[in-house]
Scaffold this active site. Sequence first.
Site, PDB file in Angstrom:
ATOM      1  N   ASP A 218       0.740  -1.084  -0.017  1.00 55.92           N
ATOM      2  CA  ASP A 218       0.056  -0.029  -0.067  1.00 55.92           C
ATOM      3  C   ASP A 218       0.995   1.313  -0.083  1.00 55.92           C
ATOM      4  O   ASP A 218       2.005   1.309  -0.588  1.00 55.92           O
ATOM      5  CB  ASP A 218      -0.935  -0.051   1.113  1.00 55.92           C
ATOM      6  CG  ASP A 218      -2.196   0.444   0.740  1.00 55.92           C
ATOM      7  OD1 ASP A 218      -2.374   1.821   0.589  1.00 55.92           O
ATOM      8  OD2 ASP A 218      -3.276  -0.290   0.723  1.00 55.92           O
ATOM      9  N   HIS A 249      -4.062   5.293   3.828  1.00 56.62           N
ATOM     10  CA  HIS A 249      -4.678   4.150   3.296  1.00 56.62           C
ATOM     11  C   HIS A 249      -3.864   3.100   3.937  1.00 56.62           C
ATOM     12  O   HIS A 249      -4.482   1.877   4.525  1.00 56.62           O
ATOM     13  CB  HIS A 249      -4.766   4.177   1.991  1.00 56.62           C
ATOM     14  CG  HIS A 249      -5.782   3.143   1.637  1.00 56.62           C
ATOM     15  ND1 HIS A 249      -5.328   1.974   1.173  1.00 56.62           N
ATOM     16  CD2 HIS A 249      -7.137   2.782   1.275  1.00 56.62           C
ATOM     17  CE1 HIS A 249      -6.186   1.224   0.957  1.00 56.62           C
ATOM     18  NE2 HIS A 249      -7.381   1.657   0.920  1.00 56.62           N
ATOM     19  N   SER A 414     -11.587  -2.660  -0.027  1.00 58.98           N
ATOM     20  CA  SER A 414     -10.527  -2.478   0.370  1.00 58.98           C
ATOM     21  C   SER A 414     -10.269  -2.564   2.053  1.00 58.98           C
ATOM     22  O   SER A 414      -9.356  -2.728   2.422  1.00 58.98           O
ATOM     23  CB  SER A 414      -9.548  -1.407  -0.242  1.00 58.98           C
ATOM     24  OG  SER A 414     -10.073  -0.098   0.618  1.00 58.98           O
TER      25      SER A 414
END
Length: 1052
Positions: A218, A249, A414
């Site tokens: 990520d 994130h 996600s």
Amino acid sequence: MKLINIWLLLLVVLLCGKKHLGDRLGKKAFEKASCPSCSHLTLKVEFSSTVVEYEYIVAFNGYFTAKARNSFISSALKSSEVDNWRIIPRNNPSSDYPSDFEVIQIKEKQKAGLLTLEDHPNIKRVTPQRKVFRSLKFAESDPIVPCNETRWSQKWQSSRPLRRASLSLGSGFWHATGRHSSRRLLRAIPRQVAQTLQADVLWQMGYTGANVRVAVFDTGLSEKHPHFKNVKERTNWTNERTLDDGLGHGTFVAGVIASMRECQGFAPDAELHIFRVFTNNQVSYTSWFLDAFNYAILKKIDVLNLSIGGPDFMDHPFVDKVWELTANNVIMVSAIGNDGPLYGTLNNPADQMDVIGVGGIDFEDNIARFSSRGMTTWELPGGYGRVKPDIVTYGAGVRGSGVKGGCRALSGTSVASPVVAGAVTLLVSTVQKRELVNPASVKQALIASARRLPGVNMFEQGHGKLDLLRAYQILSSYKPQASLSPSYIDLTECPYMWPYCSQPIYYGGMPTIVNVTILNGMGVTGRIVDKPEWRPYLPQNGDNIEVAFSYSSVLWPWSGYLAISISVTKKAASWEGIAQGHIMITVASPAETEAKNGAEHTSTVKLPIKVKIIPTPPRSKRVLWDQYHNLRYPPGYFPRDNLRMKNDPLDWNGDHVHTNFRDMYQHLRSMGYFVEVLGAPFTCFDATQYGTLLMVDSEEEYFPEEIAKLRRDVDNGLSLVIFSDWYNTSVMRKVKFYDENTRQWWMPDTGGANIPALNELLSVWNMGFSDGLYEGEFALANHDMYYASGCSIAKFPEDGVVITQTFKDQGLEVLKQETAVVENVPILGLYQIPAEGGGRIVLYGDSNCLDDSHRQKDCFWLLDALLQYTSYGVTPPSLSHSGNRQRPPSGAGLAPPERMEGNHLHRYSKVLEAHLGDPKPRPLPACPHLSWAKPQPLNETAPSNLWKHQKLLSIDLDKVVLPNFRSNRPQVRPLSPGESGAWDIPGGIMPGRYNQEVGQTIPVFAFLGAMVALAFFVVQISKAKSRPKRRRPRAKRPQLTQQTHPPRTPSV
């Protein structure tokens, strides 16, 4: 004076406490959004990718040193005329190790050098380098109203908008809700997801993810984040010199998996390996992922979470590397995508058989609206898609770690993906015999233990909702074996087995294809022993059906496919009833130890089958859908059918009756029509069996043999209904765009439909479409209609019926940003073939009213009327006597639309030869031929209920007893008007760990309460000291009354 000091002290304490709480609330508010209206907005994380000009990924047949790779490329290019080339350096942690690919730059546009490279014996493939973009975009949270601007405004991005699904949505990124099941405000409530799934039961048994290596691909992670105690390694694969997460994130995903405090993760003691593969500008490259994947293999990662994805399942280097990862025992968990509720929107790599694809639900167990639906579209047009997602879990309003600490709530698949990755990490840590853990065995345990959600079909929920404790029980007693997904085929079970259960089968129909995934927990490679066996149950009429098989010759990695074609025997042409049987397959894998010379592990699996058979319907009720001539992305650039929808530029949902034409299919079934799908050329079906051939949004060319056969079929009674779309070469050149990053033009391979090819097909009847482009609302037969980027009819027979309307010239608007109104635009034509017994032809210039992708107003009523016309010859009075009926156009003086010069349709066409120049058809392919399996009848009764939890062999859940721990469950308070979705929900505290959120909040209020109580007592004491002393009065003797006892009154 003392009293004043006391009050001042109390005031200071209160102000300090207020500031402390205000800082915490302000921090949460900042993390949630930067504007007060953000609770009503969605921030979608969209992915797109481009091809980087002049850069290519050279894949080798093995792992070689940098010197050897350079030598191979140099020797391959030596014999070519390419001189201007270089190897692009890759400075990352895997640079010191052998690699199986290299990135080269060739400035010359000659393809001879690429062909020379591919001829080298050590080079496997040469593919373009791809650049991946991730963008955060705010939009209205109501997904019902599409983006429909009233005036054309072309705003192309500087990258090829190959739309990637939104895989992260949250407050701070996105606010999401599940399905609205009643008339009440339904909000995604942030939860302690690990405890909701009862991870605390395993924690109290001593399992916390220890000794399990989990990788997070990520945006990175800060070095001293307070939520993580076991970050083993952080690596950077980007061109930025930082390891920290600048977006949040990656921190959130890592927190869901392994946070140890506040918003607790599933496996706090797991070894975290952080792979930073996205820059702060949200850019990545395929080569970055390939290097990072290679490093993950080198580090022997156990679990890998990949919360990204896109529709490009033909990005060969990426797909091949995912296969290699799982072959090296890496359990990959990936998000299925956020393009729901549309069907056929699965993302790669989650749609691969060896990957655990995860969909999302809310905390009320409703499928999240944003969660992508199946089926897979790899297999189209000749086959049928597989069941995906594999499982679903919570993905709406889930709490995770903020970028600098604290908690935040996000939504999206996600988010669901790390929930499953964290659960898998925790499960792996519970297994004593770690050699039994592999991508197949873990997937088998997850799908066998999943809880099925009621009223939801398999393309929405897969095998059901994640059940952590049942998965633990299965893994605790697991023995290596093979299993199937789905584990049974029941074409009578609705709604779970939709679409199979929506239509019975009958003699003469196209075979029903069920694509079953074989999971092989015995080894990374395997094979099917001999052939699958078909065993019909005679008492249950199993001899009335026949089956044919197509299957993987090698099961690798850990999986394969078994495609089953089911048809009805001739003797059951007039029979109605239920038929049953089962298929037996035996899977073998090599024994792991070399001591067993040639020994194999085997596992035999039974696949029950149950179908409903009806007598063959009349020809007038049978509709054949042309799937063969529909093309999609990937691999070609096939543009959207509605040019207003600039946020979704590609036609990528498969154009199948069970994907983006699902509502149309459901409507036709409700009207009594039987819909079959043709995945082969027109030369491969018996036209005498069908009343209507339905061609919608066709982009493919046609073989000359198809054109000739279709003319004969229509003359002999077959009817033809065509829904076309826009085609205009000037508009196609306008919607091409220049990619500033790659310095390359991207051009559509065709329009919304392939009008030149359709006109060649229709020319024998003196019909054809124009390249006009029109848009507008209108009324037809008292129905409101919308014409979205459609074309017009250029010519039609004089004795036909033509309906016209007044529209805006959208082509003029696109090309010159001018507005013009055009009257009497021919959009609908009906024609009866004059020959005796001839069929009927219907043309309509727009398919958007049938397509679920961006439909604004459906035209199902019109389709009903047209099928009444084609099936029974009854012209609808609302059309034949319409005031909009005009004389059919003759086409005189109009130049027919031409194919755009330099288009690349030949690269992706099944009809055209793959070369530049004038299009030439390939040789006509042979029609599919099925080899029916020899039945082995059984004179025994079939099981009455096929639906059981998929029972793996030798597993007894009763033997694995869970301790009876009392675990605290999160309490949910109702939503107050105007309150945001980012709530603090109390959750249980992990045994042996300090809950920082509770530890920060409770002491503050306890301290304030103690200070208030102390101040109260000090004030009372001060008052008592300053009060003058009084002499205590002598007590008076009470007087006796007549009523000695008081009356009894009822106590409340």
